[in-house]
Every structure is written in C-alpha cells, then in structure tokens.
Design a protein around this motif. Sequence first.
Motif, PDB file in Angstrom:
ATOM      1  N   VAL A  71      -4.796   7.926  -5.941  1.00 43.95           N
ATOM      2  CA  VAL A  71      -4.711   6.486  -6.220  1.00 43.95           C
ATOM      3  C   VAL A  71      -3.716   5.868  -5.245  1.00 43.95           C
ATOM      4  CG1 VAL A  71      -4.131   4.716  -7.917  1.00 43.95           C
ATOM      5  CG2 VAL A  71      -5.217   6.846  -8.662  1.00 43.95           C
ATOM      6  N   ALA A  72      -4.120   4.781  -4.611  1.00 45.42           N
ATOM      7  CA  ALA A  72      -3.244   4.095  -3.661  1.00 45.42           C
ATOM      8  C   ALA A  72      -3.205   2.609  -3.976  1.00 45.42           C
ATOM      9  CB  ALA A  72      -3.740   4.308  -2.232  1.00 45.42           C
ATOM     10  N   PHE A  73      -2.043   2.012  -3.733  1.00 45.71           N
ATOM     11  CA  PHE A  73      -1.867   0.569  -3.883  1.00 45.71           C
ATOM     12  C   PHE A  73      -1.707  -0.008  -2.478  1.00 45.71           C
ATOM     13  CE2 PHE A  73       0.166   2.676  -7.552  1.00 45.71           C
ATOM     14  CZ  PHE A  73      -0.766   2.318  -8.517  1.00 45.71           C
ATOM     15  N   VAL A  74      -2.614  -0.886  -2.113  1.00 43.70           N
ATOM     16  CA  VAL A  74      -2.668  -1.387  -0.745  1.00 43.70           C
ATOM     17  C   VAL A  74      -2.337  -2.877  -0.728  1.00 43.70           C
ATOM     18  CG1 VAL A  74      -4.074  -1.609   1.335  1.00 43.70           C
ATOM     19  CG2 VAL A  74      -4.464   0.315  -0.233  1.00 43.70           C
ATOM     20  N   THR A  75      -1.311  -3.232   0.032  1.00 48.08           N
ATOM     21  CA  THR A  75      -0.960  -4.633   0.243  1.00 48.08           C
ATOM     22  C   THR A  75      -1.525  -5.062   1.592  1.00 48.08           C
ATOM     23  OG1 THR A  75       1.079  -4.349  -1.020  1.00 48.08           O
ATOM     24  CG2 THR A  75       0.924  -6.297   0.368  1.00 48.08           C
ATOM     25  N   ARG A  91      -2.929  -6.725   8.776  1.00 49.37           N
ATOM     26  CA  ARG A  91      -2.331  -5.396   8.642  1.00 49.37           C
ATOM     27  C   ARG A  91      -2.310  -5.006   7.170  1.00 49.37           C
ATOM     28  NH1 ARG A  91       1.855  -8.674  10.140  1.00 49.37           N
ATOM     29  NH2 ARG A  91       1.672  -7.938  12.281  1.00 49.37           N
ATOM     30  N   THR A  92      -2.097  -3.721   6.916  1.00 47.38           N
ATOM     31  CA  THR A  92      -2.019  -3.223   5.539  1.00 47.38           C
ATOM     32  C   THR A  92      -0.781  -2.351   5.367  1.00 47.38           C
ATOM     33  OG1 THR A  92      -3.292  -1.202   5.958  1.00 47.38           O
ATOM     34  CG2 THR A  92      -4.534  -3.175   5.347  1.00 47.38           C
ATOM     35  N   GLU A  93      -0.344  -2.242   4.131  1.00 50.66           N
ATOM     36  CA  GLU A  93       0.737  -1.322   3.770  1.00 50.66           C
ATOM     37  C   GLU A  93       0.279  -0.560   2.534  1.00 50.66           C
ATOM     38  OE1 GLU A  93       5.178  -1.692   1.875  1.00 50.66           O
ATOM     39  OE2 GLU A  93       4.733  -2.946   3.623  1.00 50.66           O
ATOM     40  N   THR A  94       0.330   0.760   2.601  1.00 52.69           N
ATOM     41  CA  THR A  94      -0.227   1.592   1.534  1.00 52.69           C
ATOM     42  C   THR A  94       0.850   2.432   0.868  1.00 52.69           C
ATOM     43  OG1 THR A  94      -2.331   1.736   2.728  1.00 52.69           O
ATOM     44  CG2 THR A  94      -1.948   3.357   0.991  1.00 52.69           C
ATOM     45  N   VAL A  95       0.820   2.456  -0.459  1.00 56.08           N
ATOM     46  CA  VAL A  95       1.728   3.281  -1.252  1.00 56.08           C
ATOM     47  C   VAL A  95       0.880   4.189  -2.130  1.00 56.08           C
ATOM     48  CG1 VAL A  95       3.530   3.289  -3.012  1.00 56.08           C
ATOM     49  CG2 VAL A  95       3.503   1.489  -1.272  1.00 56.08           C
ATOM     50  N   LEU A  96       1.183   5.481  -2.124  1.00 55.98           N
ATOM     51  CA  LEU A  96       0.441   6.433  -2.949  1.00 55.98           C
ATOM     52  C   LEU A  96       1.076   6.554  -4.330  1.00 55.98           C
ATOM     53  CD1 LEU A  96      -0.325   9.373  -0.495  1.00 55.98           C
ATOM     54  CD2 LEU A  96      -1.932   7.689  -1.390  1.00 55.98           C
ATOM     55  N   ALA A  97       0.253   6.628  -5.358  1.00 56.50           N
ATOM     56  CA  ALA A  97       0.735   6.881  -6.717  1.00 56.50           C
ATOM     57  C   ALA A  97       0.901   8.384  -6.891  1.00 56.50           C
ATOM     58  CB  ALA A  97      -0.251   6.338  -7.740  1.00 56.50           C
ATOM     59  N   LEU A  98       2.099   8.808  -7.289  1.00 49.45           N
ATOM     60  CA  LEU A  98       2.357  10.228  -7.492  1.00 49.45           C
ATOM     61  C   LEU A  98       1.995  10.672  -8.909  1.00 49.45           C
ATOM     62  CD1 LEU A  98       5.796  10.558  -5.660  1.00 49.45           C
ATOM     63  CD2 LEU A  98       3.493  10.975  -4.753  1.00 49.45           C
ATOM     64  N   HIS A  99       2.249   9.796  -9.877  1.00 46.42           N
ATOM     65  CA  HIS A  99       1.947  10.133 -11.270  1.00 46.42           C
ATOM     66  C   HIS A  99       1.866   8.849 -12.080  1.00 46.42           C
ATOM     67  CE1 HIS A  99       1.805  12.426 -14.976  1.00 46.42           C
ATOM     68  NE2 HIS A  99       2.764  11.674 -15.469  1.00 46.42           N
ATOM     69  N   THR A 100       0.908   8.779 -12.995  1.00 43.00           N
ATOM     70  CA  THR A 100       0.765   7.610 -13.862  1.00 43.00           C
ATOM     71  C   THR A 100       1.456   7.891 -15.188  1.00 43.00           C
ATOM     72  OG1 THR A 100      -1.342   7.008 -12.840  1.00 43.00           O
ATOM     73  CG2 THR A 100      -0.860   6.056 -15.004  1.00 43.00           C
ATOM     74  N   HIS A 101       2.575   7.241 -15.419  1.00 44.26           N
ATOM     75  CA  HIS A 101       3.312   7.437 -16.670  1.00 44.26           C
ATOM     76  C   HIS A 101       2.739   6.579 -17.799  1.00 44.26           C
ATOM     77  CE1 HIS A 101       6.569   9.936 -15.059  1.00 44.26           C
ATOM     78  NE2 HIS A 101       6.477   9.196 -13.969  1.00 44.26           N
ATOM     79  N   ILE A 102       2.358   5.342 -17.486  1.00 44.07           N
ATOM     80  CA  ILE A 102       1.753   4.451 -18.481  1.00 44.07           C
ATOM     81  C   ILE A 102       0.469   3.901 -17.877  1.00 44.07           C
ATOM     82  CG2 ILE A 102       2.028   2.384 -19.900  1.00 44.07           C
ATOM     83  CD1 ILE A 102       5.043   2.736 -19.692  1.00 44.07           C
ATOM     84  N   PRO A 103      -0.689   4.368 -18.315  1.00 40.60           N
ATOM     85  CA  PRO A 103      -1.943   3.827 -17.793  1.00 40.60           C
ATOM     86  C   PRO A 103      -2.179   2.418 -18.323  1.00 40.60           C
ATOM     87  CG  PRO A 103      -2.388   5.337 -19.583  1.00 40.60           C
ATOM     88  CD  PRO A 103      -0.901   5.403 -19.332  1.00 40.60           C
ATOM     89  N   TYR A 104      -3.159   1.746 -17.730  1.00 41.11           N
ATOM     90  CA  TYR A 104      -3.514   0.400 -18.196  1.00 41.11           C
ATOM     91  C   TYR A 104      -3.754   0.430 -19.699  1.00 41.11           C
ATOM     92  CZ  TYR A 104      -6.136  -3.907 -18.874  1.00 41.11           C
ATOM     93  OH  TYR A 104      -6.570  -5.122 -19.330  1.00 41.11           O
TER      94      TYR A 104
END
Length: 206
Positions: A94-98, A158-171
């Motif tokens: 899972v990645a969060f892309v700005t 341009r984009t900036e990407t952050v990877l999710a390492l672990h989901t502590h609280i899902p949606y």
Amino acid sequence: MIPMTKLCAKIEQNSHSLAVSVNGSDDLNSLDPTDLKILLELIRDPRIQIGELSDSLGIARNTAQSRVRRMLRSGILHDGGREIDLEAVGYDVVAFVTIEVNHRELDGVVGALRLIAQVLEVHEISGRGDVWCRVVATDTHNLQAALRSILRIKGVIRTETVLALHTHIPYRTEPLISRLAQGNALAPGRPASRRAASAEQQANTG
C-alpha cells in the motif's frame, strides 16, 4: 463494543434527542434511530440479508429494504468494496502518493487516475501537493509500474510516494455511528456546550 441489545434500548430511550442531534447535520439530516440501527448492522455484517436485518432489528422487511435503498440513493451507503481483503488476493503493498498537478489539467488528471485500477481513492488536498491517492500493488516492481503510469499522465508535474509499513487502524465507521446512535456526537460545525465538554472530559480522564 456496545452490545446491540443495550444499544437499541439506548436508542429507543433517547429517540427525541437523537433526532435533534442527527438532524442538526446537513449530511445526516435524513437519519433517524432506525436508520442508525440499520447502519450499525450493515457495518458489522456487510453481507447481511434484508430478511436477517429486519428480524434482527424487529422491523418489517419492507421497511428495512426501503430504508437501505434510500440510504444507497442518498450516498450514505455505497458499494465501494471496502470489505474486500486485498492482501488475500495478492495486493499487499500500500502506498500513499502525493501528486503535484498543473491546475489547468486537474480534471484530466483525475479522469486518468480513475482509469488506473490500482488507484483506490483520490483526494484533492491542501498543503504540499495538489492530489493525494492510495495505490495498491503486488510488489515494489508492480508499484513502480503504477507510479510510472501516474507520471505519464498529462498535467502531472511530480509525485512523492510513502509506503505503508503496517495498518494499525483500518478504515472504520462503527465507532462514529455507535456514538451518533447514543446521542453523544455533536453535529458537524456545532460548538460543544460547557456541560457537554465537561462531561466528555470527565469520561476521558475517568
């Protein structure tokens, strides 16, 4: 988690105050205690059948069906597939892309993102960047391919990407709906009274 029997009793005892607190919100002005009970059941079991729903809540089948349809039409309920475990089908990255976007091309960028199946959601944001999206992939190579597809979109700077390492609280929505059902949540934009704020502070410190 509050047992359903106690929650239903609480709703029935406070039906008037619930109607006031919920109807104070422009987004939730069509919800009454029965709607809230239906929402809680659907959150807890998205696959529940209408017959099971009506039996569980003690309401007529036609009532349950018509209310579910009304909430679907109004957008309160939707078939977004959030209950699907994507990790179980191989999409465990899972990645969060700005994304920084040429504003004249914003609509076109959003339209192109909609065509990329691995993009699960897209939000226009304030602060750094213009658009935020959640992207899933099977591995880092698959993610890289998705990011390249995003970068090729006309209007993307341009984009900036952050990877999710672990989901502590899902949606989740159950805590908020449960709180609404108990009459403890304020309508959006409504300031808390001193007594309500004091009571909540005591509950949090107790």
